[in-house]
Scaffold this active site. Sequence first.
Site, PDB file in Angstrom:
ATOM      1  N   GLY A 193      -2.785   0.890   8.885  1.00  0.00           N
ATOM      2  CA  GLY A 193      -1.852   1.316   8.120  1.00  0.00           C
ATOM      3  C   GLY A 193      -1.795   2.815   8.023  1.00  0.00           C
ATOM      4  N   ASN A 194      -1.306   3.376   6.905  1.00  0.00           N
ATOM      5  CA  ASN A 194      -1.591   4.997   6.868  1.00  0.00           C
ATOM      6  C   ASN A 194      -2.466   5.777   7.266  1.00  0.00           C
ATOM      7  OD1 ASN A 194       1.230   5.325   5.520  1.00  0.00           O
ATOM      8  ND2 ASN A 194       0.228   4.189   4.029  1.00  0.00           N
TER       9      ASN A 194
ATOM     10  N   ARG B 189     -13.134   0.383   6.480  1.00  0.00           N
ATOM     11  CA  ARG B 189     -12.347   1.505   6.101  1.00  0.00           C
ATOM     12  C   ARG B 189     -13.160   2.966   6.180  1.00  0.00           C
ATOM     13  NH1 ARG B 189      -8.149  -0.055   2.938  1.00  0.00           N
ATOM     14  NH2 ARG B 189      -8.124  -2.186   1.988  1.00  0.00           N
TER      15      ARG B 189
ATOM     16  N   MET C  35       0.016  -6.548  -4.877  1.00  0.00           N
ATOM     17  CA  MET C  35      -0.336  -5.320  -4.371  1.00  0.00           C
ATOM     18  C   MET C  35       0.620  -4.256  -4.398  1.00  0.00           C
ATOM     19  SD  MET C  35      -3.226  -6.503  -1.902  1.00  0.00           S
ATOM     20  CE  MET C  35      -5.086  -7.007  -2.323  1.00  0.00           C
TER      21      MET C  35
ATOM     22  N   GLN D 276      -2.917 -12.294  -0.892  1.00  0.00           N
ATOM     23  CA  GLN D 276      -1.718 -11.683  -0.306  1.00  0.00           C
ATOM     24  C   GLN D 276      -2.146 -11.316   1.032  1.00  0.00           C
ATOM     25  OE1 GLN D 276       0.588  -9.321  -3.678  1.00  0.00           O
ATOM     26  NE2 GLN D 276      -1.507  -9.560  -4.023  1.00  0.00           N
TER      27      GLN D 276
ATOM     28  N   ASP E  10       1.725  -3.635   2.579  1.00  0.00           N
ATOM     29  CA  ASP E  10       2.455  -2.737   1.991  1.00  0.00           C
ATOM     30  C   ASP E  10       3.946  -2.157   2.248  1.00  0.00           C
ATOM     31  OD1 ASP E  10       0.712  -2.600  -0.338  1.00  0.00           O
ATOM     32  OD2 ASP E  10      -0.457  -1.382   0.661  1.00  0.00           O
TER      33      ASP E  10
ATOM     34  N   THR F 121      -5.238   4.553   9.101  1.00  0.00           N
ATOM     35  CA  THR F 121      -5.574   4.315  10.326  1.00  0.00           C
ATOM     36  C   THR F 121      -4.868   5.153  11.388  1.00  0.00           C
ATOM     37  OG1 THR F 121      -6.198   2.031   9.812  1.00  0.00           O
ATOM     38  CG2 THR F 121      -5.598   2.304  12.304  1.00  0.00           C
TER      39      THR F 121
ATOM     40  N   HIS G  15      -0.205  -0.087  -4.428  1.00  0.00           N
ATOM     41  CA  HIS G  15      -0.572   1.396  -5.169  1.00  0.00           C
ATOM     42  C   HIS G  15       0.546   2.307  -5.233  1.00  0.00           C
ATOM     43  CE1 HIS G  15      -4.591   0.339  -6.518  1.00  0.00           C
ATOM     44  NE2 HIS G  15      -4.953   0.025  -5.395  1.00  0.00           N
TER      45      HIS G  15
END
Length: 361
Positions: free
Chosen positions: A116-117, A78, A183, A287, A141, A119, A185
């Site tokens: 995702g966002n 991350r 999941m 998941q 997500d 990256t 958020h």
Amino acid sequence: MKTSDKKTIGILTSGGDAPGLNAAIRGIARTAMEEYGMRVLGIKEGFRGLIDGNAEEITSYELAGLLTRGGTMLGTSREKPFKNPEKDPKTGKTPVEAIISNYKKFGLDALCVLGGNGTNTTGHLLYKEGLNIIGLPKTIDNDLVGTDVTFGFHSAVNVATEAIDRLHTTAHSHNRIMVIEVMGHKAGWLGLYAGIAGGGDVILIPEIPYNINSISRHLLKRKQEGKNFSIVVVAEGAKNLEEAALSKKEFKKLRSDMNYSIGYRVAKELESATGLESRVTVLGYLQRGGTPVPYDRVLATRLGVHAAHMAARGEFGKMVAVQNETICAVPLEEVSGQIKKVPFDHELIKAGRAVGTCFGD
């Protein structure tokens, strides 16, 4: 440095792992190698590998059997290079400077970033720094703007739905409220789809603040009708009316001070309000793991192939996407820093309400 006149593309996977990453890597690499004769470098551990110069050439042998494997053969992290302006004492470079340096050292003509966002936001910023970036939409997500669906989402929906199916039997046997935390958020796509597919009686997602009294009335009504068990699907980012009124900073602090997850809080609130016994299951990393479902294998392959074609024709600064079942590309600047939330009037919410699902409002 480059060892030949071949074009060289790099691939990295960043952020949380998701089913379909290996299928996307395979789609990019095979197309690049077999259709264009490109050299393909696999960057290890996401952007951390590009900072440290950790990369290896991907061979066709390594791609064998990759389609069905979960996780990512390249590893992930991350790492957020633009949030760390400090220079490394050994190299004298900031993370971004190290990335640019290693991009040139590896002789990359393009870099495909799968994530995702975060990256794709980092990819956009690197494109602005002069690197040839192509993004691919990976997240369970399903919250990336510009694309109708992300790979990994349907596999996660499958896992969550199967879990809900299994919990139905024990809920019925013991006359309980079963709370299943999934999941999500900031966006409730996973909770919404799995909740509808699994026959959730209550579905709580971040976009619709809940009132515990509304939920309690719904569950007690079911009890009065002779329905002695209920399934409550809760996205981890679900919030009540009071929390919805808080600022982002206040909400984040409130949740960080909680010593239990939202599923447990909802179960406790429901037991207190209804007097009905409640139990909690938090699905967590289940998941994200395991083998991708066929849909995600096909989608990731299609996206990967399209990314390789983009690299060959020099189409950069874009994310490969799906719109109306067609593979296309959208500018990274339209994706960067954005979250695709579930609209309040989404067709699936309307369908849920029509069949008697409570969304907590």
